[in-house]
Design a protein around this motif. Structure first.
Motif, PDB file in Angstrom:
ATOM      1  N   ILE A 109      35.367  44.660  35.261  1.00 48.88           N
ATOM      2  CA  ILE A 109      34.893  44.720  36.742  1.00 48.88           C
ATOM      3  C   ILE A 109      36.061  45.439  37.793  1.00 48.88           C
ATOM      4  O   ILE A 109      35.719  46.303  38.421  1.00 48.88           O
ATOM      5  N   ILE A 110      37.446  45.459  37.080  1.00 43.29           N
ATOM      6  CA  ILE A 110      38.434  46.507  37.857  1.00 43.29           C
ATOM      7  C   ILE A 110      37.939  47.798  37.577  1.00 43.29           C
ATOM      8  O   ILE A 110      38.113  48.687  38.533  1.00 43.29           O
ATOM      9  N   LYS A 111      37.585  48.303  36.506  1.00 41.35           N
ATOM     10  CA  LYS A 111      37.341  49.666  36.146  1.00 41.35           C
ATOM     11  C   LYS A 111      36.067  50.045  37.117  1.00 41.35           C
ATOM     12  O   LYS A 111      36.201  51.307  37.361  1.00 41.35           O
ATOM     13  N   GLN A 112      35.080  49.155  37.086  1.00 46.74           N
ATOM     14  CA  GLN A 112      33.922  49.278  37.913  1.00 46.74           C
ATOM     15  C   GLN A 112      34.324  49.620  39.287  1.00 46.74           C
ATOM     16  O   GLN A 112      33.746  50.714  40.029  1.00 46.74           O
ATOM     17  N   ILE A 113      35.170  48.706  39.815  1.00 50.40           N
ATOM     18  CA  ILE A 113      35.478  48.833  41.299  1.00 50.40           C
ATOM     19  C   ILE A 113      36.068  50.090  41.385  1.00 50.40           C
ATOM     20  O   ILE A 113      35.718  50.833  42.606  1.00 50.40           O
ATOM     21  N   TYR A 114      37.127  50.293  40.526  1.00 48.13           N
ATOM     22  CA  TYR A 114      37.815  51.742  40.789  1.00 48.13           C
ATOM     23  C   TYR A 114      36.950  52.972  40.556  1.00 48.13           C
ATOM     24  O   TYR A 114      37.033  53.897  41.491  1.00 48.13           O
ATOM     25  N   ASP A 115      35.905  53.146  39.719  1.00 45.52           N
ATOM     26  CA  ASP A 115      35.023  53.972  39.451  1.00 45.52           C
ATOM     27  C   ASP A 115      34.161  54.118  40.686  1.00 45.52           C
ATOM     28  O   ASP A 115      33.827  55.274  41.241  1.00 45.52           O
ATOM     29  N   GLN A 116      33.762  52.852  41.505  1.00 43.58           N
ATOM     30  CA  GLN A 116      32.923  53.121  42.732  1.00 43.58           C
ATOM     31  C   GLN A 116      33.672  53.647  43.855  1.00 43.58           C
ATOM     32  O   GLN A 116      33.078  53.962  44.759  1.00 43.58           O
ATOM     33  N   MET A 117      35.125  53.620  44.018  1.00 39.83           N
ATOM     34  CA  MET A 117      35.827  54.054  44.967  1.00 39.83           C
ATOM     35  C   MET A 117      35.644  55.697  45.136  1.00 39.83           C
ATOM     36  O   MET A 117      35.713  56.237  44.167  1.00 39.83           O
ATOM     37  N   VAL A 118      35.677  56.164  46.171  1.00 38.10           N
ATOM     38  CA  VAL A 118      35.581  57.484  46.317  1.00 38.10           C
ATOM     39  C   VAL A 118      36.836  58.185  46.510  1.00 38.10           C
ATOM     40  O   VAL A 118      37.831  57.675  47.004  1.00 38.10           O
ATOM     41  N   GLU A 119      37.048  59.412  45.825  1.00 34.57           N
ATOM     42  CA  GLU A 119      38.131  60.076  45.960  1.00 34.57           C
ATOM     43  C   GLU A 119      38.570  60.517  47.445  1.00 34.57           C
ATOM     44  O   GLU A 119      37.501  60.986  47.997  1.00 34.57           O
ATOM     45  N   PRO A 120      39.802  60.771  47.969  1.00 35.52           N
ATOM     46  CA  PRO A 120      40.984  60.214  47.150  1.00 35.52           C
ATOM     47  C   PRO A 120      41.109  58.802  47.259  1.00 35.52           C
ATOM     48  O   PRO A 120      40.774  58.132  48.289  1.00 35.52           O
ATOM     49  N   LYS A 121      41.697  58.188  46.228  1.00 34.57           N
ATOM     50  CA  LYS A 121      41.930  56.665  46.404  1.00 34.57           C
ATOM     51  C   LYS A 121      43.295  56.156  45.572  1.00 34.57           C
ATOM     52  O   LYS A 121      43.827  57.005  44.763  1.00 34.57           O
ATOM     53  N   VAL A 122      43.984  55.036  46.218  1.00 34.24           N
ATOM     54  CA  VAL A 122      45.351  54.595  45.707  1.00 34.24           C
ATOM     55  C   VAL A 122      45.032  53.073  45.219  1.00 34.24           C
ATOM     56  O   VAL A 122      44.274  52.240  45.699  1.00 34.24           O
ATOM     57  N   VAL A 123      45.741  52.978  44.193  1.00 30.26           N
ATOM     58  CA  VAL A 123      45.870  51.415  43.351  1.00 30.26           C
ATOM     59  C   VAL A 123      47.153  50.883  43.635  1.00 30.26           C
ATOM     60  O   VAL A 123      48.226  51.624  43.355  1.00 30.26           O
ATOM     61  N   VAL A 124      47.238  49.809  44.299  1.00 30.32           N
ATOM     62  CA  VAL A 124      48.532  49.021  44.510  1.00 30.32           C
ATOM     63  C   VAL A 124      48.459  47.697  43.828  1.00 30.32           C
ATOM     64  O   VAL A 124      47.501  46.947  43.963  1.00 30.32           O
ATOM     65  N   ALA A 125      49.522  47.625  42.809  1.00 25.85           N
ATOM     66  CA  ALA A 125      49.557  46.374  42.184  1.00 25.85           C
ATOM     67  C   ALA A 125      50.253  45.386  42.613  1.00 25.85           C
ATOM     68  O   ALA A 125      51.608  45.609  42.829  1.00 25.85           O
ATOM     69  N   CYS A 126      49.728  44.230  43.053  1.00 24.30           N
ATOM     70  CA  CYS A 126      50.300  43.406  44.048  1.00 24.30           C
ATOM     71  C   CYS A 126      50.690  42.075  43.114  1.00 24.30           C
ATOM     72  O   CYS A 126      49.926  41.477  42.711  1.00 24.30           O
ATOM     73  N   GLY A 127      52.189  41.905  43.247  1.00 21.91           N
ATOM     74  CA  GLY A 127      52.717  40.562  42.492  1.00 21.91           C
ATOM     75  C   GLY A 127      53.332  41.097  41.132  1.00 21.91           C
ATOM     76  O   GLY A 127      52.590  42.134  40.316  1.00 21.91           O
ATOM     77  N   ILE A 128      53.992  40.412  40.464  1.00 18.80           N
ATOM     78  CA  ILE A 128      54.465  40.803  39.144  1.00 18.80           C
ATOM     79  C   ILE A 128      53.412  40.643  38.191  1.00 18.80           C
ATOM     80  O   ILE A 128      53.751  41.295  37.163  1.00 18.80           O
ATOM     81  N   CYS A 129      52.605  39.731  38.144  1.00 20.43           N
ATOM     82  CA  CYS A 129      51.690  39.531  37.321  1.00 20.43           C
ATOM     83  C   CYS A 129      50.916  40.843  37.017  1.00 20.43           C
ATOM     84  O   CYS A 129      50.203  41.288  36.154  1.00 20.43           O
ATOM     85  N   ALA A 130      50.513  41.549  38.227  1.00 23.51           N
ATOM     86  CA  ALA A 130      49.804  42.717  38.551  1.00 23.51           C
ATOM     87  C   ALA A 130      50.622  43.840  37.657  1.00 23.51           C
ATOM     88  O   ALA A 130      50.221  44.925  37.041  1.00 23.51           O
ATOM     89  N   CYS A 131      51.888  43.671  37.980  1.00 25.48           N
ATOM     90  CA  CYS A 131      52.966  44.723  37.403  1.00 25.48           C
ATOM     91  C   CYS A 131      53.072  44.793  35.940  1.00 25.48           C
ATOM     92  O   CYS A 131      52.786  45.679  35.092  1.00 25.48           O
ATOM     93  N   SER A 132      53.230  43.469  35.467  1.00 24.36           N
ATOM     94  CA  SER A 132      53.578  43.419  34.073  1.00 24.36           C
ATOM     95  C   SER A 132      53.077  42.274  33.183  1.00 24.36           C
ATOM     96  O   SER A 132      52.983  42.114  32.128  1.00 24.36           O
ATOM     97  N   GLY A 133      52.293  41.417  34.188  1.00 22.16           N
ATOM     98  CA  GLY A 133      52.025  40.053  33.289  1.00 22.16           C
ATOM     99  C   GLY A 133      52.843  38.962  33.692  1.00 22.16           C
ATOM    100  O   GLY A 133      52.371  37.811  33.810  1.00 22.16           O
ATOM    101  N   GLY A 134      53.974  39.142  34.116  1.00 23.70           N
ATOM    102  CA  GLY A 134      54.939  38.236  34.756  1.00 23.70           C
ATOM    103  C   GLY A 134      54.809  36.828  33.863  1.00 23.70           C
ATOM    104  O   GLY A 134      55.129  37.003  32.623  1.00 23.70           O
TER     105      GLY A 134
END
Lengths: 362, 147
Positions: free
Chosen positions: B65-90
């Motif tokens: 689903i993440i890949k799908q949402i990312y693919d549906q976004m139009v260029e240019p696009k930026v991804v922000v990983a919010c929180g330590i879980c999103a950064c490394s699993g925490g």
């Protein structure tokens, strides 16, 4: 009559910050059946109990859900204390209860905001979240965290609330009460809100009992059950506790119940603050849970009854940690309420059970 | 500075987070922190969004689903990983159903650590994301000119 078709709802949907997926079978804009699909937030936390000891797992338990975070750490700590036969100081019990009730206030106001967003009342949503920030400020002042506090420990609490902080809490909550009452006037008196919620998604009392619905969702259908009325811990010292009930059974009633519960929680905090005993806030914890020792515990989370079970195996690791969360109890009620509703009401009905997906799936 | 980098629209998805970061993402948009005053709006439609705020540690069920949402976004696009879980699993890094970090699924431009991530950190990350968005827009323009 048209033919039935299936519409996917979620997991990425603007009405819920959380991923909940439903397959809605609709015919002429009427939902015939709703089939929830879960697993989007499943991490496998209960398994972690084998690799983190009972003190470390407390921090995992707190992160089961970010909204009822304190409730989970309190519920887990109480379960382990029962498992090991630890008696905690009364002051620690009171402090836990005060923080827990503050979590309920923040959770209910958060929910009211999301509900306002669901029925398209954007400014009301913003006002709710503005009020909620004040409760979060109190959390930050007393514990150091806005969402995850890490203040509860097996054997007590790590921080004390000083008398000056306590009077500040009471002053802020008193100020909150006035502004909140004005918001409640809009929620319960506004005709546009009424027409979006009244008579929608009704679940009769009989069904609510049969499906063992818990929390405000059940109480809105007249289920007279609130764990707090059993009088565990500091709740037993309250002069009077009556669960907030409604008999209308619809979305409006659920809103009514939550609106009243915030004021009830403010009263509880005021009463506990006046009765809080002086003394220690922590007892030293030594040893490990015994082999095959079992303990269970219930706690009224903002969303309803949460049940905890723990089993020891003689080492510092627990053998089993299990919990049953309020949302998993209420999902059956939600699918029943969705049956036969309008497609446009789906998001309102889903919100009124106040689903906490990350609690449910863990 | 392009129009999208003045007031980027954000989309948020909970990739098996505990809710803590999600409500902080919403809190950053609401009064108190109020980034909406700069025209940064939370949208539900990936095609309208410039910045993708992902929270949580990503599991087998939602990686597609993440890949799908990312693919549906139009260029240019930026991804922000919010929180330590999103950064490394925490703290959930050892869980059996956790892949551990958004960057295992899609390219991440800005990391915002914290448990739960503070709204200030999200705002800071979005501001950094705007710079990345500008760079990407320039690169896209140059590429189109070259073609």
């Amino acid at each position: 009559m048209g033919t039935a078709s299936v519409i996917p709802f979620g997991p990425q949907h603007p009405v819920l910050p959380e991923p909940l997926h439903l397959d809605l079978v609709v015919e002429d804009e009427v939902v015939l059946e709703a089939m929830p699909q879960i697993g989007f937030v499943h991490r496998g936390l209960e398994r972690l109990v084998r690799s983190k000891d009972y003190n470390q797992f407390l921090y995992v338990a707190e992160r089961i859900c970010g909204i009822c975070a304190f409730g989970h750490s309190m519920g887990y700590a109480e379960t382990v204390e029962r498992l090991m036969g630890i008696e905690i100081p009364q002051r620690a019990d009171y402090l836990r209860t005060i923080w827990h009730e503050m979590s309920r206030i923040h959770s209910h106001i958060l929910w009211l905001g999301l509900a306002a967003d669901a029925f398209g009342f954007e400014s009301l949503f913003m006002h709710c979240w503005r009020l909620r920030e004040r409760v979060l400020d109190l959390f930050e002042k007393t514990t150091g965290g806005r969402v995850i506090f890490s203040v509860c420990k097996v054997g007590g609490v790590q921080r004390d609330i000083s008398p000056s902080q306590m009077s500040e809490i009471l002053a802020v909550l008193d100020g909150l009460r006035d502004e909140y009452s004005q918001l409640v006037k809009t929620f319960l008196g506004d005709s546009s809100v009424y027409s979006r919620t009244a008579g929608i998604g009704a679940i009769p009392h009989k069904d609510a009992v049969e499906l063992s619905m818990v929390g405000p969702f059940g109480r809105a259908s007249g289920v007279n059950y609130d764990v707090r009325m059993l009088g565990h811990g500091a709740y037993g010292d309250l002069a009077d506790f009556q669960p907030v009930l409604s008999t209308d059974c619809d979305c409006y009633a659920r809103m009514e119940v939550r609106c009243a519960e915030v004021l009830q929680s403010i009263d509880i905090i005021a009463e506990l603050a006046s009765k809080i005993p002086a003394g220690d806030i922590m007892v030293p914890v030594k040893g490990n849970p015994a082999v095959d020792a079992e303990a269970c515990n219930v706690l009224e989370q903002p969303r309803g009854e949460c049940y905890y079970y723990a089993k020891g195996n003689g080492s510092k690791y627990l053998d089993r940690m299990r919990m049953r969360t309020p949302t998993s109890q209420n999902l059956a009620g939600m699918t029943l309420a969705l049956k036969g509703c309008d497609l446009a009401d789906v998001n309102m009905i889903i919100l009124t059970i106040d689903p906490c997906v990350s609690c449910t799936e863990r | 500075m392009g129009y999208s980098s003045k007031s980027p629209w954000v989309i948020h998805y909970d990739a098996s987070s505990c809710n803590g970061c999600d409500i902080e993402v919403l809190a950053a948009l609401c009064p108190g922190f109020d980034v909406e005053r700069f025209g940064i709006i939370n949208t539900g439609d990936p095609k309208h969004a410039d910045i993708f705020l992902v929270t949580g540690s990503v599991n087998e069920r939602n990686i597609d689903i993440i890949k799908q949402i990312y693919d549906q976004m139009v260029e240019p696009k930026v991804v922000v990983a919010c929180g330590i879980c999103a950064c490394s699993g925490g703290i959930f890094h050892d869980c059996y159903n956790v892949i551990g970090g958004v960057d295992k699924a899609i390219p991440v431009d800005v990391y915002a650590p914290g448990c739960a991530v503070r709204p200030e950190a999200i705002i800071d990350a979005v501001v950094q994301g705007i710079a990345v968005l500008d760079q990407k827009a320039e690169a896209l323009k140059a590429m189109k000119k070259g073609a």
